[in-house]
Design an enzyme around this catalytic site. Structure first.
Site, PDB file in Angstrom:
ATOM      1  N   ASP A  79       9.139  30.812 -37.572  1.00  0.00           N
ATOM      2  CA  ASP A  79       9.176  31.324 -38.940  1.00  0.00           C
ATOM      3  C   ASP A  79       7.994  32.255 -39.134  1.00  0.00           C
ATOM      4  O   ASP A  79       6.965  32.103 -38.479  1.00  0.00           O
ATOM      5  CB  ASP A  79       9.054  30.168 -39.945  1.00  0.00           C
ATOM      6  CG  ASP A  79      10.345  29.394 -40.098  1.00  0.00           C
ATOM      7  OD1 ASP A  79      11.399  30.031 -40.069  1.00  0.00           O
ATOM      8  OD2 ASP A  79      10.284  28.163 -40.230  1.00  0.00           O
TER       9      ASP A  79
ATOM     10  N   ASP B  62      16.868  23.073 -41.868  1.00  0.00           N
ATOM     11  CA  ASP B  62      16.389  23.480 -40.533  1.00  0.00           C
ATOM     12  C   ASP B  62      16.634  22.391 -39.490  1.00  0.00           C
ATOM     13  O   ASP B  62      16.490  22.644 -38.290  1.00  0.00           O
ATOM     14  CB  ASP B  62      14.875  23.792 -40.574  1.00  0.00           C
ATOM     15  CG  ASP B  62      14.599  25.124 -41.248  1.00  0.00           C
ATOM     16  OD1 ASP B  62      15.476  26.001 -41.196  1.00  0.00           O
ATOM     17  OD2 ASP B  62      13.509  25.287 -41.812  1.00  0.00           O
TER      18      ASP B  62
ATOM     19  N   ASP C 169      10.946  24.076 -41.399  1.00  0.00           N
ATOM     20  CA  ASP C 169      10.274  23.233 -42.397  1.00  0.00           C
ATOM     21  C   ASP C 169      11.215  22.677 -43.459  1.00  0.00           C
ATOM     22  O   ASP C 169      10.886  21.728 -44.143  1.00  0.00           O
ATOM     23  CB  ASP C 169       9.136  24.004 -43.083  1.00  0.00           C
ATOM     24  CG  ASP C 169       9.607  25.313 -43.706  1.00  0.00           C
ATOM     25  OD1 ASP C 169      10.838  25.545 -43.752  1.00  0.00           O
ATOM     26  OD2 ASP C 169       8.744  26.098 -44.149  1.00  0.00           O
TER      27      ASP C 169
ATOM     28  N   ALA D 176       0.828  -1.217   0.000  1.00  0.00           N
ATOM     29  CA  ALA D 176       0.000   0.000   0.000  1.00  0.00           C
ATOM     30  C   ALA D 176       0.853   1.254   0.000  1.00  0.00           C
ATOM     31  O   ALA D 176       0.500   2.257  -0.615  1.00  0.00           O
ATOM     32  CB  ALA D 176      -0.902  -0.003   1.225  1.00  0.00           C
TER      33      ALA D 176
ATOM     34  N   GLU E 265       3.551   1.905  -6.492  1.00  0.00           N
ATOM     35  CA  GLU E 265       3.949   1.249  -7.741  1.00  0.00           C
ATOM     36  C   GLU E 265       3.053   1.664  -8.909  1.00  0.00           C
ATOM     37  O   GLU E 265       3.383   1.441 -10.066  1.00  0.00           O
ATOM     38  CB  GLU E 265       3.951  -0.282  -7.581  1.00  0.00           C
ATOM     39  CG  GLU E 265       2.598  -0.947  -7.466  1.00  0.00           C
ATOM     40  CD  GLU E 265       2.090  -0.983  -6.032  1.00  0.00           C
ATOM     41  OE1 GLU E 265       0.926  -1.357  -5.840  1.00  0.00           O
ATOM     42  OE2 GLU E 265       2.848  -0.627  -5.119  1.00  0.00           O
TER      43      GLU E 265
ATOM     44  N   ILE F  62       4.117   1.665  -1.067  1.00  0.00           N
ATOM     45  CA  ILE F  62       4.966   1.912  -2.241  1.00  0.00           C
ATOM     46  C   ILE F  62       4.075   2.258  -3.422  1.00  0.00           C
ATOM     47  O   ILE F  62       3.241   1.452  -3.832  1.00  0.00           O
ATOM     48  CB  ILE F  62       5.821   0.671  -2.563  1.00  0.00           C
ATOM     49  CG1 ILE F  62       6.774   0.398  -1.404  1.00  0.00           C
ATOM     50  CG2 ILE F  62       6.607   0.881  -3.843  1.00  0.00           C
ATOM     51  CD1 ILE F  62       7.458  -0.934  -1.480  1.00  0.00           C
TER      52      ILE F  62
ATOM     53  N   ASN G 265      -5.983   0.630  -1.064  1.00  0.00           N
ATOM     54  CA  ASN G 265      -4.950   0.925  -2.060  1.00  0.00           C
ATOM     55  C   ASN G 265      -5.499   0.791  -3.479  1.00  0.00           C
ATOM     56  O   ASN G 265      -5.147   1.547  -4.373  1.00  0.00           O
ATOM     57  CB  ASN G 265      -3.777  -0.037  -1.870  1.00  0.00           C
ATOM     58  CG  ASN G 265      -2.556   0.385  -2.658  1.00  0.00           C
ATOM     59  OD1 ASN G 265      -2.234   1.560  -2.729  1.00  0.00           O
ATOM     60  ND2 ASN G 265      -1.886  -0.569  -3.264  1.00  0.00           N
TER      61      ASN G 265
ATOM     62  N   ASP H 148      -7.321   4.918  -3.722  1.00  0.00           N
ATOM     63  CA  ASP H 148      -6.106   5.564  -4.225  1.00  0.00           C
ATOM     64  C   ASP H 148      -6.159   5.705  -5.744  1.00  0.00           C
ATOM     65  O   ASP H 148      -6.024   6.796  -6.292  1.00  0.00           O
ATOM     66  CB  ASP H 148      -4.858   4.738  -3.843  1.00  0.00           C
ATOM     67  CG  ASP H 148      -4.511   4.906  -2.374  1.00  0.00           C
ATOM     68  OD1 ASP H 148      -5.324   5.499  -1.654  1.00  0.00           O
ATOM     69  OD2 ASP H 148      -3.444   4.434  -1.961  1.00  0.00           O
TER      70      ASP H 148
END
Length: 884
Positions: free
Chosen positions: A326, A617, A613, A280, A284, A282, A707, A711
């Site tokens: 440009d 460039d 373009d 819960a 991930e 960590i 979790n 979460d």
């Protein structure tokens, strides 16, 4: 061996007329026969392998091991819940990864190179994947070669073949060469073009002889599909953060386990709790949430005409504080119209409408040269090619001098293509019994190489006085924001080399044309200015023309804020870098100057976006923090070197993309800070309870459930927040700024601490309500279950409510609007509903170790759960008062 046959033999063998190309029907038949023109990609991962990849995590292994142990000892309900949570978590990860992959695939489709082919007698631009053997391909500078091609026609054509041969120097190509030796090396086959190489100069036409895996590229099995799972800098930082937090949490879990051992608690329960807390705590899910938010963000950006080619560009966009753009087509409408023309002593306005005008002989010579010295077309109200050349063709049409008629009468036999350094283009055409060179381009460049002038039908020496008259008219036109182009000619007796064309010319005259500013650009520049972003104009046009347009758009106030390429050359790099902030307009610049400009702005710590373009460039696009290629006028080279492509070539799109980039970054930050607050709250709650020798307020299955539900759902909804409409009133973000800057770290700690303490408080309240107290010996299981239910619901609901206040780091939720993120409201309602189901449905309540709450207790839960939300809103209110 196509290179050992003549072009006529190849065309006959492939059954195609080089003048008309294949018919659409025939092309479709061949596409079905030969397949799409692409190399075989790496096999896509199956859903099963993607699903199993979600389980490839050390903590998941530990959790699965815990599930096995619970099965062995007969705790079947706990085992089922643990396995279900793991599986649901894996499915959520699978869905997120699939969505991200699909979004990236869609973007790859949008950035597929395009190819000019002849179909049914017309030149069409198609996706390179739809090119088939027998197609007649038109090649010009800046295009990728889509397949293996036998040249039919070539003019000064040069191809960069490093992708195939490793040789970085461009190779000269000649359609007339035939190689009899079947072992002629690939690099020497000058009559052939190969898939994935690059046209850098000149032009040509050829017939496709091999596509897809039947090309030289296919034969050496060079896979073009790049891995798209490269992490962005932000994802890498969050991944590192996750690992650091992981080690901290594992340390905390180890301490919890040791303390529990000393306190003589039930070891298996503590083992499960420690593992669940680690999972819960960590985050991930961070990388997955960032990936999905980025992929949805770039898909959203593609709908506003900005295709992001590289994911890190989304993060960088939020930090851009200089946009170098440009002028033509990006700041302006890209609809050039000739409004004045001048031959010596005769300046005339071109009427806005109508056709059939009759000009003097000198004027007719001027227009004739302009039309013949161009590669554009204009038919049925539609033009192809450079907008400047299209405007000249339209001028010719209005004087009854159409391009088709002139091309038939004065056949082109040679040319020297336009070059951004020379700023000139020349063609050699048949004229009577001899030939005539027609040159067009920058009038000041023409005056440097011309020796004579056409005055009232007579060719006279070009004196300084005549030069000054041409330059004076140029200045007057430029002051009116007109782009000025000159034309000159030279008669010769025989065909000459391109190198001999541009000397000893006779000046005919010049034209003034205008490309009006885009209506929406002025507002976008003002918006960018408010957002702390400087807009810089870069153009090959005359300084006065550029400044006149820049004034209209609000980029510059005076001519002192402009600089020409020649003036840049007179400065050292250090001097230029020191003075760069004084300028807003750069006129008469070459691609090399663009690189200098980018480096000079970056030397001051600016984050620079640069548009481009052309072939040349590419260096400036690569040097810029965000290289922006034009989708309409841009070459394949510029698109390949860019981070972002504008499908509408519009400056306003860059500003919209910056706004979107800022909001995407902010959304990711909200989701991450929210997740960390929630995880911290869970850790504080369990850690303090064990240190204080309290009963465990939350069991393993409850932690896993929270979790998963309270979460993940709000975090994803925060990641897809509509964004702050006032985000462009803030200064650009410093790219070196910590993720926890501007109070974000404080909010994470404050929120987590409040959630953790209030969860403990709810647990304590539940015990007291049943007449029990902490430390009581042989406390009834019923009392602990009720107290855990209070803690379980408060932890979940407080996190759900807290997500509302995370939507903006400064504004109150009342200013942001409760209903402006319906996904978040849905996530909150769904979370509360699921919590209610878990504690009220008997078999679920038994599984999670909870029971039904009274109406009074629900009231207590709501009061406890609202406190983190209200405290954070109060802190934001205090910060707003402080800022005032």
């Amino acid at each position: 061996m196509w290179f050992s046959k003549s072009s006529k033999e190849v065309l006959k063998e492939l059954d195609v007329n080089p003048a008309t190309g294949l018919s659409n029907q025939e092309a479709q038949k061949r596409l079905e026969k030969y397949g799409e023109n692409k190399l075989k990609a790496k096999p896509k991962k199956s859903l099963l392998s993607l699903f199993l990849a979600q389980l490839n995590d050390m903590l998941i292994y530990v959790l699965l091991a815990a599930a096995v142990i619970t099965l062995v000892i007969g705790e079947y309900v706990d085992a089922i819940i643990i396995i279900l949570v793991v599986l649901i978590n894996a499915f959520v990860g699978l869905i997120q990864e699939s969505k991200a992959e699909k979004a990236i695939e869609a973007l790859q489709q949008m950035t597929t190179p395009r190819t000019l082919v002849k179909r049914d007698g017309e030149i069409k631009e198609i996706n390179s994947e739809h090119v088939v053997p027998g197609d007649i391909v038109v090649i010009d500078a800046g295009r990728f070669i889509p397949a293996d091609i036998r040249l039919v026609e070539s003019v000064n054509l040069q191809i960069e073949e490093s992708a195939l041969t490793g040789e970085s120097v461009p190779t000269d190509k000649d359609s007339n060469t035939i190689f009899e030796d079947p072992k002629t090396p690939i690099g020497d086959r000058s009559n052939m073009l190969f898939m994935s190489t690059l046209s850098t100069y000149g032009r040509g036409e050829g017939v496709v002889v091999g596509t897809g895996m039947e090309t030289e590229m296919g034969s050496i099995a060079k896979a073009l599909d790049e891995d798209v799972d490269e992490m962005t800098p932000l994802q890498r930082r969050l991944d590192e953060l996750g690992k650091v937090l992981g080690f901290i949490c594992i340390g905390i879990c180890a301490v919890i386990f040791i303390v529990a051992l000393i306190q003589g608690r039930e070891l298996f329960d503590m083992f499960l709790t420690a593992i669940s807390l680690a999972v819960a705590a960590i985050p991930e899910g961070l990388a997955a949430i960032v990936a999905i938010v980025l992929s949805i963000g770039v898909t959203k950006m593609s709908k506003i005409n900005a295709i992001v080619r590289k994911l890190p560009a989304v993060e960088t966009l939020g930090s851009v504080n200089v946009i170098c753009s440009d002028k033509t087509g990006t700041l302006t409408q890209n609809k050039m119209t000739v409004v004045k023309h001048y031959v010596m002593n005769h300046l005339k306005d071109v009427p806005a409408e109508g056709a059939g005008f009759k000009g003097s002989d000198d004027e007719n010579e001027l227009i004739k040269s302009f039309v013949l010295c161009s590669d554009a077309t204009y038919e049925n109200g539609q033009g192809t090619g450079d907008p400047t050349e299209v405007a000249l063709i339209v001028l010719g049409n209005r004087h009854n001098m159409t391009k088709n008629d002139l091309n038939q009468k004065y056949k082109r036999v040679g040319e020297k293509p336009f070059d951004s350094d020379r700023k000139l283009m020349s063609t050699l055409n048949e004229e009577g019994n001899g030939y005539r060179v027609h040159t067009k381009g920058a009038i000041d460049n023409i005056l440097q190489i011309a020796t004579h002038a056409l005055v009232d039908g007579q060719v006279v020496p070009l004196t300084e006085e005549l030069k000054q008259q041409y330059l004076q008219i140029t200045l007057e036109m430029s002051n009116d924001a007109l782009r000025v182009l000159g034309a000159a000619y030279k008669d010769v007796d025989s065909i000459i080399d391109a190198d001999e064309m541009e000397n000893g010319l006779t000046v005919i005259g010049l034209v003034g044309m205008i490309d009006p500013p885009r209506l929406e650009v002025k507002d976008s520049i003002a918006e960018a200015k408010m957002a702390g972003i400087r807009s810089i104009m870069i153009t090959g046009d005359h300084k006065n023309t550029a400044v006149a347009i820049a004034r209209q758009l609000g980029i510059a106030d005076s001519i002192e804020q402009s600089l020409t390429g020649a003036e840049i050359d007179q400065m050292s790099d250090d001097e230029f870098a020191q003075k760069i902030n004084n300028y807003r307009v750069f006129a008469r610049v070459s691609p090399e100057h663009k690189v200098k400009i980018v480096k000079a702005f970056k030397s001051h710590g600016n984050i620079v976006s640069m548009t481009g373009d052309g072939v040349n460039d590419a260096p400036s696009l690569k040097n810029a923090d965000i290289g922006v290629a034009m989708g309409i006028t841009g070459t394949d080279v510029s698109k390949g070197a860019s981070d972002m492509i504008l499908t509408d070539d519009n400056f306003s799109t860059i500003v919209h993309a910056v706004e979107e980039g800022r909001n995407i970054y902010n959304n990711i930050k909200k989701a991450v800070i929210f997740l960390l607050s929630c995880n911290l709250g869970e850790v504080i709650c369990i850690f303090l309870a064990i240190l204080l020798n309290w009963p465990i307020p939350l069991i393993a299955t409850q932690l896993l459930w929270i979790n998963l539900v309270t979460d993940s759902l709000p975090a994803l909804a925060l990641g897809m927040d509509p964004g702050d409409k006032d985000v462009m009133k803030e200064k650009p973000r410093d790219p070196k700024e910590s993720f926890f800057a501007n109070g974000a770290g404080f909010r994470a700690i404050l929120g987590g601490t409040l959630i953790g303490l209030l969860t403990l408080g709810a647990f304590y309240f539940g015990l007291v309500e049943h007449g029990h107290y902490i430390g009581e010996v042989n406390m009834p299981e019923e009392a602990i279950t009720y107290a855990r239910t209070m803690a379980f619901v408060v932890l979940a609901v407080s996190q759900l409510f807290y997500s509302l206040t995370m939507r903006n780091s400064k504004k109150s939720i009342f200013q942001v609007g409760f209903m402006t993120n319906k996904l978040l409201i849905g996530a909150i309602i769904a979370g509360i509903f699921l919590q209610f189901i878990v504690i009220s449905v008997p078999f679920l309540a038994d599984a999670f170790g909870v029971q039904m709450l009274t109406l009074f207790d629900w009231g207590v839960v709501l009061v406890f759960s609202l406190i983190p939300f209200l405290v954070n809103e109060a802190v934001k209110g205090f910060m707003r008062l402080k800022d005032k």
